[in-house]
Design a protein around this motif. Structure first.
Motif, PDB file in Angstrom:
ATOM      1  N   LEU A  82       0.695  -1.200  -0.006  1.00  6.86           N
ATOM      2  CA  LEU A  82       0.002   0.049   0.014  1.00  6.86           C
ATOM      3  C   LEU A  82       1.028   1.284  -0.073  1.00  6.86           C
ATOM      4  O   LEU A  82       0.553   2.273  -0.670  1.00  6.86           O
ATOM      5  N   GLN A  83       1.910   1.420   0.871  1.00  8.70           N
ATOM      6  CA  GLN A  83       2.807   2.367   0.899  1.00  8.70           C
ATOM      7  C   GLN A  83       3.340   2.824  -0.648  1.00  8.70           C
ATOM      8  O   GLN A  83       3.432   4.008  -1.079  1.00  8.70           O
ATOM      9  N   HIS A  84       3.657   1.655  -1.298  1.00  9.92           N
ATOM     10  CA  HIS A  84       4.490   1.932  -2.574  1.00  9.92           C
ATOM     11  C   HIS A  84       3.363   2.474  -3.571  1.00  9.92           C
ATOM     12  O   HIS A  84       3.644   3.415  -4.383  1.00  9.92           O
ATOM     13  N   ALA A  85       2.212   1.780  -3.404  1.00  3.89           N
ATOM     14  CA  ALA A  85       0.880   2.059  -4.104  1.00  3.89           C
ATOM     15  C   ALA A  85       0.883   3.622  -4.207  1.00  3.89           C
ATOM     16  O   ALA A  85       0.523   4.396  -5.128  1.00  3.89           O
ATOM     17  N   VAL A  89       0.676   6.704  -6.970  1.00  6.41           N
ATOM     18  CA  VAL A  89      -0.355   7.763  -6.991  1.00  6.41           C
ATOM     19  C   VAL A  89       0.186   9.316  -6.989  1.00  6.41           C
ATOM     20  O   VAL A  89      -0.224  10.152  -7.563  1.00  6.41           O
ATOM     21  N   ASP A  90       1.013   9.424  -5.714  1.00  5.01           N
ATOM     22  CA  ASP A  90       1.250  10.819  -5.566  1.00  5.01           C
ATOM     23  C   ASP A  90       2.161  11.324  -6.638  1.00  5.01           C
ATOM     24  O   ASP A  90       2.015  12.647  -6.762  1.00  5.01           O
ATOM     25  N   CYS A  91       3.260  10.547  -7.014  1.00  6.25           N
ATOM     26  CA  CYS A  91       3.989  11.291  -8.235  1.00  6.25           C
ATOM     27  C   CYS A  91       3.064  11.150  -9.339  1.00  6.25           C
ATOM     28  O   CYS A  91       3.305  12.422 -10.187  1.00  6.25           O
ATOM     29  N   ILE A 114      -6.667  11.213   0.889  1.00 12.51           N
ATOM     30  CA  ILE A 114      -5.630  11.938   0.702  1.00 12.51           C
ATOM     31  C   ILE A 114      -5.794  12.967  -0.413  1.00 12.51           C
ATOM     32  O   ILE A 114      -5.329  14.106  -0.354  1.00 12.51           O
ATOM     33  N   TYR A 115      -6.483  12.426  -1.366  1.00 12.80           N
ATOM     34  CA  TYR A 115      -6.569  13.588  -2.783  1.00 12.80           C
ATOM     35  C   TYR A 115      -8.073  13.495  -2.822  1.00 12.80           C
ATOM     36  O   TYR A 115      -8.460  13.118  -3.881  1.00 12.80           O
ATOM     37  N   GLY A 534      -1.954  24.204 -15.384  1.00  6.46           N
ATOM     38  CA  GLY A 534      -2.990  23.856 -14.444  1.00  6.46           C
ATOM     39  C   GLY A 534      -2.959  22.248 -14.078  1.00  6.46           C
ATOM     40  O   GLY A 534      -3.565  21.621 -13.010  1.00  6.46           O
ATOM     41  N   ASP A 535      -1.860  21.550 -14.490  1.00 10.17           N
ATOM     42  CA  ASP A 535      -1.673  20.163 -14.582  1.00 10.17           C
ATOM     43  C   ASP A 535      -1.198  19.722 -13.132  1.00 10.17           C
ATOM     44  O   ASP A 535      -1.506  19.037 -12.780  1.00 10.17           O
ATOM     45  N   LYS A 536       0.055  20.538 -13.050  1.00 11.82           N
ATOM     46  CA  LYS A 536       0.835  20.213 -12.164  1.00 11.82           C
ATOM     47  C   LYS A 536       0.316  20.421 -10.468  1.00 11.82           C
ATOM     48  O   LYS A 536      -0.301  21.420 -10.585  1.00 11.82           O
ATOM     49  N   LYS A 537       0.453  19.691  -9.734  1.00  8.42           N
ATOM     50  CA  LYS A 537       0.126  19.950  -8.325  1.00  8.42           C
ATOM     51  C   LYS A 537       1.349  19.586  -7.207  1.00  8.42           C
ATOM     52  O   LYS A 537       2.188  18.904  -7.751  1.00  8.42           O
ATOM     53  N   GLU A 538       1.239  19.936  -6.127  1.00  3.98           N
ATOM     54  CA  GLU A 538       2.191  19.537  -5.152  1.00  3.98           C
ATOM     55  C   GLU A 538       2.090  18.165  -4.680  1.00  3.98           C
ATOM     56  O   GLU A 538       0.976  17.463  -4.201  1.00  3.98           O
ATOM     57  N   GLN A 539       3.135  17.453  -4.562  1.00  7.65           N
ATOM     58  CA  GLN A 539       3.135  16.188  -3.959  1.00  7.65           C
ATOM     59  C   GLN A 539       2.904  16.125  -2.403  1.00  7.65           C
ATOM     60  O   GLN A 539       3.101  17.213  -1.817  1.00  7.65           O
ATOM     61  N   LYS A 540       2.092  15.290  -2.076  1.00  8.08           N
ATOM     62  CA  LYS A 540       1.581  15.157  -0.637  1.00  8.08           C
ATOM     63  C   LYS A 540       2.455  14.228   0.212  1.00  8.08           C
ATOM     64  O   LYS A 540       2.519  14.139   1.489  1.00  8.08           O
ATOM     65  N   HIS A 541       3.259  13.443  -0.087  1.00  6.47           N
ATOM     66  CA  HIS A 541       4.372  12.372   0.456  1.00  6.47           C
ATOM     67  C   HIS A 541       3.486  11.729   1.562  1.00  6.47           C
ATOM     68  O   HIS A 541       3.724  11.725   2.726  1.00  6.47           O
ATOM     69  N   PRO A 542       2.525  11.118   1.309  1.00  7.98           N
ATOM     70  CA  PRO A 542       1.494  10.442   2.247  1.00  7.98           C
ATOM     71  C   PRO A 542       2.462   9.207   2.864  1.00  7.98           C
ATOM     72  O   PRO A 542       3.192   8.509   2.367  1.00  7.98           O
TER      73      PRO A 542
END
Length: 858
Positions: A82-85, A89-91, A114-115, A534-542
């Motif tokens: 799950l962490q790797h998944a 998704v974050d990237c 998270i998103y 408008g595409d780029k978003k900040e990574q959240k590093h969950p």
């Protein structure tokens, strides 16, 4: 031309993308959106797939051409994955993907938390085939549901009309023989899980039937490949599908060649525009011509599919790609160097094209090395309808006979045309201001905007560039309006196409060509930058550990906790006690077997819900009271598949189950939704592919008091889930399957119908599907559906004493294939093993046994 008879919003054409080359192919084909995988967490591990390093560039490329990008993360995720998944998704989220296609309920729960601005699409792997299933997932946050391929257009329309979620359907490409998400064939035969994207395609292999010990002539079933599906092609019936109101038409093929992707996307895009656009509809002949092109790129027979009412989706004749029908061999002439096959052509052909030949033994392939007319003239190409000689290698030619069928597998001219197709462009409008004494200005604007809700701007992107150059009075050769227009329309290697150019200019002006080109280029660059900004978003590093509260006691203390008292076996069980007693559940099909199982000591008994009326009849009242007195839990098992018309018939039975004070066992999200509405406690089946504690927690919250973990997990992975679940004090039980035949697949295809029609198979016939290794797979006929079971019987008796250490609560025996004597013996053996005694079962004659995935996993 056919008459325009529908008004519709054009659904998107969604193309498969396995790598960068395929992405360019999809853009060439005019796809509105693409779906792709990153790494190994997707349902096509055999595709090249993208990496996190090149995903950013892929999203930019797609978006610059107005194409949406969906990340396929459509497999069940193990607890330790799950962490790797989340990192994938974050990237991907930061890169600007437009949606995630998921299968795992736990992943859905995490991503929604998270998103919240990320669009989530439920995969067809979730086997959603009724309104209740759509409602269940919509309620959890799914924006779109990709429904099962087994639904008819009428059923799809009914779902669209009564659901809040968007609905997507498959319209072209390979079909799975089983309901997607319900197949374990590849997993148990080859250790390669179809649910995890590693299918070895055992359905594409040769099989024969044995009925009551006698082998059936393959001619009765049409060939050696009885469970191999034809390719889905709905082009000629696309209007009926569009009428349902679906938002997306999905093409399968992430492992197909780029030309296939270009051609299929282009064919369906043209058909959609013809059906939904102004003017007359495409004719049947036009659609058939498009389909014939697609057959040259990949073909193993076409079916219109269940969606257009065609239930005979299998293609027993041959299971691999063999191309479009070219004609039959009329005559053969052999020489030392080559073989000449005389044929009347059903397709155009040229030298170097590839053909396949259906010989008596097998399918053979060859290149066409020469074409000769009847008069003996060598030519480079020939047209459909002509009678010609095709020269092939003499080695291949030795096996060919008169009457053999020829197929066109490689059309070099078509491939060349597809490879040269230009990339899809974004239509833009330009406005030019050229006033004397003022700076030269270009304004560029998107012509149309696809409105999405995922936090993107709903305004058309506009950019303005003002050059330093001051427009001058012309001294001799003035710059004309046409020169300005030509310069503006020449958008070159940008992803834009000028649909209109508005010019506001004085007369007798001069602007250097270099200024015109520079201003146009700079304006286009600014627009592209604006579109992509408008595409780029900040990574959240969950960090997964930060979200364990999602299955903590607060999260789990839901309506489910109020249901546990209805489950007799759950009463008094201390969920986290080291001294807890492992319970034994048994699955049977008949009422007589139920009472035999109870007498033998089963704690929990599963029986088909169809038996509720028989069991609650007055003559069985005393027996049921005895079961309750002995605290034997009786659970009524609901069928795996329940289309809406079947759910309507099921509801009264469920109400009787509730009135009688029992629970149900289900493996369909539509039944989960119905159980919630009726407040019936339920046990969640292993068919939900529970691979992690987050998935289990969602089902507990929905009303499950027990969750059966996936049969594809090994013991270590089971322990990981159980340890995580233990933090949820009001969670339900966990159950694993330890004895019986695994159901390999369930299909809507009526496999045995040809044999039933010929009276080869009767009601009580024993039917076996035999593979090339002589493994015997029992086949069951259920209405018009077919169920195929494993050739081996799972048996974990030797290891029962250790299973308590892995944290599970219930061990399940599926004894639905066993007689009453065997039921008694098997339960007795497992009861003794649970009590710590050494015990053995006498192996049944001719039966192979297995420990499944418990010591290996997938």
């Amino acid at each position: 031309m056919s008459t325009k008879n529908i008004t519709c919003t054009s659904p998107e054409v969604l193309a498969p993308v396995g790598d960068e080359e395929a992405l360019l192919a999809a853009i060439r084909g005019g796809a509105d959106a693409v779906y792709l995988g990153v790494g190994e967490f997707n349902a096509r591990q055999g595709a090249k797939n993208f990496t996190l390093d090149n995903l950013d560039a892929a999203v930019k490329l797609a978006h610059s051409h107005g194409v949406l990008v969906y990340l396929a993360l459509n497999i069940p995720i193990k607890q330790k994955e799950l962490q790797h998944a989340l990192e994938i998704v974050d990237c991907s989220y930061a890169a600007g993907i437009d949606a995630v296609i998921f299968q795992d309920l736990g992943l859905l729960k995490l991503l929604k938390e998270i998103y919240p601005d990320l669009e989530l699409h439920a995969s067809t792997q979730m086997t959603i085939h009724n309104k209740g299933g759509v409602d269940f997932l919509s309620g959890l946050g799914a924006k779109r549901v990709i429904v099962s391929r087994e639904l008819t257009a009428a059923e799809v329309k009914d779902i669209v009309d009564h659901s809040n979620a968007e609905i997507e359907v498959f319209v072209h490409g390979a079909l799975c023989y089983s309901y997607s998400g319900k197949c374990l064939f590849s997993s148990f035969l080859h250790g390669r899980s179809a649910n995890r994207g590693a299918c070895a395609q055992p359905c594409r292999r040769r099989y024969r039937f044995v009925v009551n010990g006698r082998e059936v002539d393959e001619r009765h079933i049409g060939g050696s490949y009885p469970i191999s599906c034809a390719e889905l092609s709905t082009l000629t019936g696309l209007e009926e599908i569009i009428k349902t109101g679906v938002v997306s038409l999905k093409i399968e093929g992430r492992m197909k060649k780029p030309e296939y992707i270009t051609a299929s996307a282009a064919a369906y895009k043209a058909a959609v525009e013809g059906i939904c656009g102004p003017g007359e509809n495409p004719t049947k002949e036009e659609l058939e011509a498009r389909e014939a092109e697609l057959a040259k790129l990949f073909y193993r027979g076409f079916t219109r599919g269940f969606i257009l009412g065609e239930k005979g989706v299998s293609h027993p004749k041959y299971s691999s790609n063999y191309g479009a029908f070219l004609g039959k061999v009329l005559d053969i002439s052999r020489s030392k160097g080559n073989t000449k096959l005389t044929v009347r052509l059903n397709e155009d052909i040229q030298v170097k094209d590839g053909i396949s030949i259906f010989t008596r033994e097998r399918m053979l392939g060859s290149a066409v090395t020469g074409i000769i007319t009847i008069s003996g003239e060598h030519i480079k190409d020939a047209e459909k309808g002509e009678k010609v000689g095709l020269e092939i290698s003499s080695k291949t030619g030795r096996a060919v006979q008169r009457g053999d069928e020829l197929y066109l597998t490689t059309d070099t001219r078509l491939l060349d045309t597809l490879q040269k197709t230009k990339l899809k462009t974004l239509p833009v409008s330009l406005k030019v201001r050229a006033r004397k004494g003022e700076q030269f200005t270009v304004i560029i604007e998107e012509e149309s905007k696809k409105l999405r809700e995922a936090g993107k701007s709903k305004e058309k992107a506009t950019a303005e560039f003002t050059d330093d150059y001051i427009v001058q009075e012309a001294e001799k050769n003035p710059t004309t309006v046409e020169q300005i227009r030509k310069a503006m329309e020449s958008l070159g290697d940008t992803p834009f196409e000028a649909k209109s150019v508005e010019i506001e200019a004085d007369e007798n002006i001069f602007i250097p060509v270099s200024v015109l080109k520079n201003a146009r280029r700079k304006a286009a660059d600014l627009l592209l930058e604006k579109i992509l900004s408008g595409d780029k978003k900040e990574q959240k590093h969950p960090d997964l550990a930060d979200f364990n509260y999602l299955y903590s006691s607060e999260s789990c203390s839901s309506e489910a906790s109020n249901q546990y008292d209805n489950a007799p076996a759950f009463r008094g069980t201390q969920r986290n006690s080291a001294s807890k007693r492992l319970l034994l559940s048994v699955e049977v099909n008949e009422s007589s077997s139920l009472f035999e199982a109870a007498f033998a000591g089963a704690d929990i008994i599963y029986i088909p819900v169809s038996k509720i009326e028989e069991l609650t009849a007055p003559e069985n009242a005393e027996k049921l009271e005895d079961l309750k007195a002995e605290k034997v839990e009786l659970v009524f098992r609901v069928p795996l598949i329940n289309h809406d018309h079947e759910l309507d018939k099921l509801k009264p039975l469920l109400e009787k189950v509730k009135t009688a004070g029992f629970g149900i066992a289900c493996s369909d999200f539509g039944v989960v939704q119905l159980a919630k509405e009726l407040s019936i406690p339920f046990a969640a089946g292993k068919e939900f592919n529970i691979f992690n504690a987050f998935t289990a927690s969602i089902l507990y919250q929905a009303g499950a008091y027990r969750a059966t973990l996936s049969s594809e997990l090994n013991l270590s992975e089971i322990k990981n889930i159980c340890e995580a679940i233990q933090t949820c004090k009001s969670s339900g039980q966990t159950e694993i399957f330890v004895y019986g035949r695994e159901l390999m697949l369930i299909t809507e295809n009526d496999l045995l119908k040809p044999l039933i029609d010929r009276r080869i198979v009767r009601k009580d016939s024993e039917v076996l599907l035999i593979d090339q290794e002589d493994s015997e797979f029992p086949v069951e006929h259920l209405g018009t559906r077919t169920l195929i079971y494993n050739s081996k019987v799972l048996d974990m008796l030797k290891y029962v004493k250790n299973l308590k250490d892995y944290g599970v609560d219930v061990l399940r025996l599926d004894l639905s294939f066993n007689n009453q004597i065997e039921i008694k013996e098997i339960i007795k053996a497992y009861k003794e093993a649970l009590a710590g005694k050494e015990t053995r079962l006498k192996p049944a004659r001719g039966v192979e046994y297995t420990t499944g995935h418990y010591f290996k996993g997938v």
